[in-house]
Design a protein around this motif. Structure first.
Motif, short mmCIF file in Angstrom:
data_model
loop_
_atom_site.label_atom_id
_atom_site.label_comp_id
_atom_site.label_asym_id
_atom_site.label_seq_id
_atom_site.Cartn_x
_atom_site.Cartn_y
_atom_site.Cartn_z
N ARG A 36 1.86 7.56 7.03
CA ARG A 36 1.33 6.54 6.47
C ARG A 36 2.25 5.74 5.54
N MET A 37 3.02 6.34 4.76
CA MET A 37 3.92 5.68 3.96
C MET A 37 4.85 4.86 4.38
N ARG A 38 5.33 5.05 5.49
CA ARG A 38 6.36 4.40 6.27
C ARG A 38 5.50 3.17 7.05
N ALA A 39 4.14 3.34 7.41
CA ALA A 39 3.58 2.22 8.03
C ALA A 39 3.15 1.18 7.03
N GLY A 40 3.23 1.34 5.69
CA GLY A 40 2.96 0.47 4.53
C GLY A 40 1.47 0.03 4.60
N SER A 41 0.65 0.18 5.30
CA SER A 41 -0.81 0.14 5.07
C SER A 41 -1.53 0.97 6.27
N GLY A 42 -2.93 0.89 6.17
CA GLY A 42 -3.95 1.59 7.15
C GLY A 42 -4.28 2.79 6.37
N ALA A 43 -5.24 3.64 7.23
CA ALA A 43 -6.01 4.51 6.57
C ALA A 43 -4.95 6.02 6.35
N GLY A 44 -5.29 6.87 5.49
CA GLY A 44 -4.55 8.10 5.40
C GLY A 44 -5.10 8.64 4.04
N GLU A 45 -4.81 9.90 3.93
CA GLU A 45 -5.33 10.74 2.80
C GLU A 45 -4.16 11.62 2.35
N VAL A 46 -4.36 11.69 1.17
CA VAL A 46 -3.13 12.77 0.56
C VAL A 46 -3.79 13.88 -0.06
N PRO A 47 -3.85 15.31 0.30
CA PRO A 47 -4.42 16.35 -0.34
C PRO A 47 -3.70 16.70 -1.49
N VAL A 48 -4.00 16.49 -2.83
CA VAL A 48 -3.42 16.87 -3.88
C VAL A 48 -3.90 18.29 -4.50
N HIS A 49 -2.75 19.03 -4.88
CA HIS A 49 -3.27 20.55 -5.42
C HIS A 49 -3.01 20.40 -7.05
N PRO A 50 -3.65 20.12 -7.59
CA PRO A 50 -3.31 19.98 -9.33
C PRO A 50 -2.77 21.19 -9.64
N ASN A 51 -1.95 21.11 -10.71
CA ASN A 51 -1.48 22.44 -11.34
C ASN A 51 -2.47 22.92 -12.35
N ARG A 52 -3.48 22.08 -12.88
CA ARG A 52 -4.48 22.46 -13.84
C ARG A 52 -5.55 21.63 -13.76
N ILE A 66 -7.37 12.24 -1.84
CA ILE A 66 -7.64 10.87 -2.20
C ILE A 66 -7.02 9.98 -0.98
N PRO A 67 -7.40 8.76 -0.93
CA PRO A 67 -7.03 7.80 0.31
C PRO A 67 -5.34 7.41 -0.39
N TYR A 68 -4.53 7.46 0.41
CA TYR A 68 -3.15 7.24 0.13
C TYR A 68 -3.31 5.77 -0.72
N PRO A 69 -2.69 5.98 -1.88
CA PRO A 69 -2.96 4.98 -2.83
C PRO A 69 -2.09 3.56 -2.75
N ASP A 70 -2.56 2.43 -2.94
CA ASP A 70 -1.91 1.28 -3.11
C ASP A 70 -1.39 1.33 -4.39
N VAL A 71 -0.11 0.80 -4.50
CA VAL A 71 0.26 0.82 -5.97
C VAL A 71 0.65 -0.65 -6.30
N VAL A 72 0.46 -1.16 -7.49
CA VAL A 72 0.68 -2.38 -7.98
C VAL A 72 1.58 -2.36 -9.31
N GLY A 73 2.72 -2.78 -9.13
CA GLY A 73 3.82 -2.69 -9.97
C GLY A 73 3.77 -3.80 -11.17
N VAL A 74 3.73 -3.38 -12.35
CA VAL A 74 4.00 -4.35 -13.36
C VAL A 74 5.30 -4.13 -14.06
N ARG A 75 6.05 -5.47 -14.16
CA ARG A 75 7.51 -5.49 -14.66
C ARG A 75 7.24 -6.19 -15.97
N LEU A 76 7.98 -5.42 -17.04
CA LEU A 76 7.84 -5.67 -18.38
C LEU A 76 9.23 -6.01 -18.85
N THR A 77 9.03 -7.30 -19.61
CA THR A 77 10.77 -7.75 -20.06
C THR A 77 10.38 -8.11 -21.52
N GLY A 78 11.61 -8.17 -22.16
CA GLY A 78 11.42 -8.37 -23.61
C GLY A 78 10.92 -7.19 -24.52
#
Length: 319
Positions: free
Chosen positions: A58-74, A235-247
């Motif tokens: 799913r990561m390599r496809a860049g789009s589409g359905a997919g789920e990530v099974p996350v095991h939290p530490n706490r 969770i659904p494979y998350p879309d990530v929005v990048g925010v670039r900060l300058t100054g």
């Protein structure tokens, strides 16, 4: 894929194992991957390797359905959402005892921290002993609830309580509970395993912890209870929005100004149910307070995670 990808890390005289991501992805793909996704990828590789191939596809496809099974530490609870979970645990333990089993075997599989901060109401103010008087009122008003919490603290393993008057849940999480790097001791004489701190909590402002480079977000009570019993948070494979900060922030511009400005921008951008990740030279000029204010506003613009990678360290705190 090879199931054993761990590597050896020696720090001083101590040795550890860890999950190197460059044994999962080639450098070009890894360099292009957001840091928050790298943390999730490490978690899947270590805790749910049977799902790793699907997540990588799913990561390599860049789009589409997919789920990530996350095991939290706490997991982290506050004093409102904890009661259903504790009541369910008590009922399950009673059922085990009635069936002739050992109720002590029914324990949370991961550490659970309860911070009591949602019950306290300001009844007294403007006097030197206002804090003490408010706490006395709180203990009287919520006595039955706290008896239940006290039972759990004494009877349930992997369960800690931060008492009233200590601080708000997210402040306590950042200042006392978060580890950033988690250490698991295998218990069989093997080397301890180091990995990123990942948590879920039953409060919408949980992403405040993302300011420290810890991946965490808020979940509902049922998801939290499932995580306590060792089930993954899917969770659904998350879309990530990048925010670039300058100054850097001008003189007189504070954390609240930055948080409100970014909230307005991100609402327009539409980051609902997405991960937001900050990068750029401007991030290194922000201290913990500024980062925490921005991440804490996640519910106001709907993001699941508002992540400041640990690679973008803030300036040192001046005395």
């Amino acid at each position: 894929m090879n199931a054993d990808r761990t590597a050896l890390l020696t720090v001083g005289r101590r040795s550890y194992r860890y999950q190197p991501l460059d044994r999962i992805l080639p450098p070009a793909e890894l360099d292009a991957l957001p840091y928050a996704i790298r943390v999730l990828l490490e978690n899947v590789a270590r805790r749910a390797p049977e799902s790793l191939a699907d997540v990588v596809s799913r990561m390599r496809a860049g789009s589409g359905a997919g789920e990530v099974p996350v095991h939290p530490n706490r997991i982290m609870l506050h004093d409102t959402t904890c009661l259903p979970a504790l009541a369910d645990f008590a009922a399950m333990r009673d059922s085990v005892a009635e069936l002739g089993g050992d109720p002590e075997r029914l324990q949370p599989s991961i550490p659970v921290d309860l911070t009591v901060d949602h019950s306290v109401i300001v009844e007294e103010y403007g006097r030197a002993d206002a804090v003490e008087r408010n706490l006395l009122i709180d203990f009287h008003r919520n006595g039955e609830r706290y008896e239940m919490v006290k039972w759990a603290e004494r009877s349930v393993d992997n369960f800690r309580v931060v008492p009233p008057g200590t601080g708000i849940i997210h402040q306590v999480n950042m200042e006392a509970l978060a580890r950033v790097v988690w250490q698991d001791d295998p218990g069989d004489g093997g080397l301890p395993v180091l990995h990123p701190d990942v948590l879920v909590a039953t409060d919408s402002h949980t992403p405040m912890i993302n300011a420290l480079g810890v991946v965490g977000w808020g979940v509902g009570g049922l998801e939290g209870q499932a995580a306590m019993l060792g089930e993954p948070v899917t969770i659904p494979y998350p879309d990530v929005v990048g925010v670039r900060l300058t100054g850097r922030l001008r003189q007189g511009v504070g954390a609240t100004d930055l948080a409100l400005t970014l909230t307005e921008l991100l609402r327009v951008t539409d980051v609902v149910n997405k991960f937001v990740e900050f990068c750029g030279d401007g991030v290194t000029t922000l201290g913990w307070a500024e980062r925490a204010a921005v991440s804490n506003m996640a519910p106001e613009y709907g993001a699941t995670c508002v992540y400041f990678p640990t690679t973008t360290r803030p300036p040192p705190i001046s005395a």
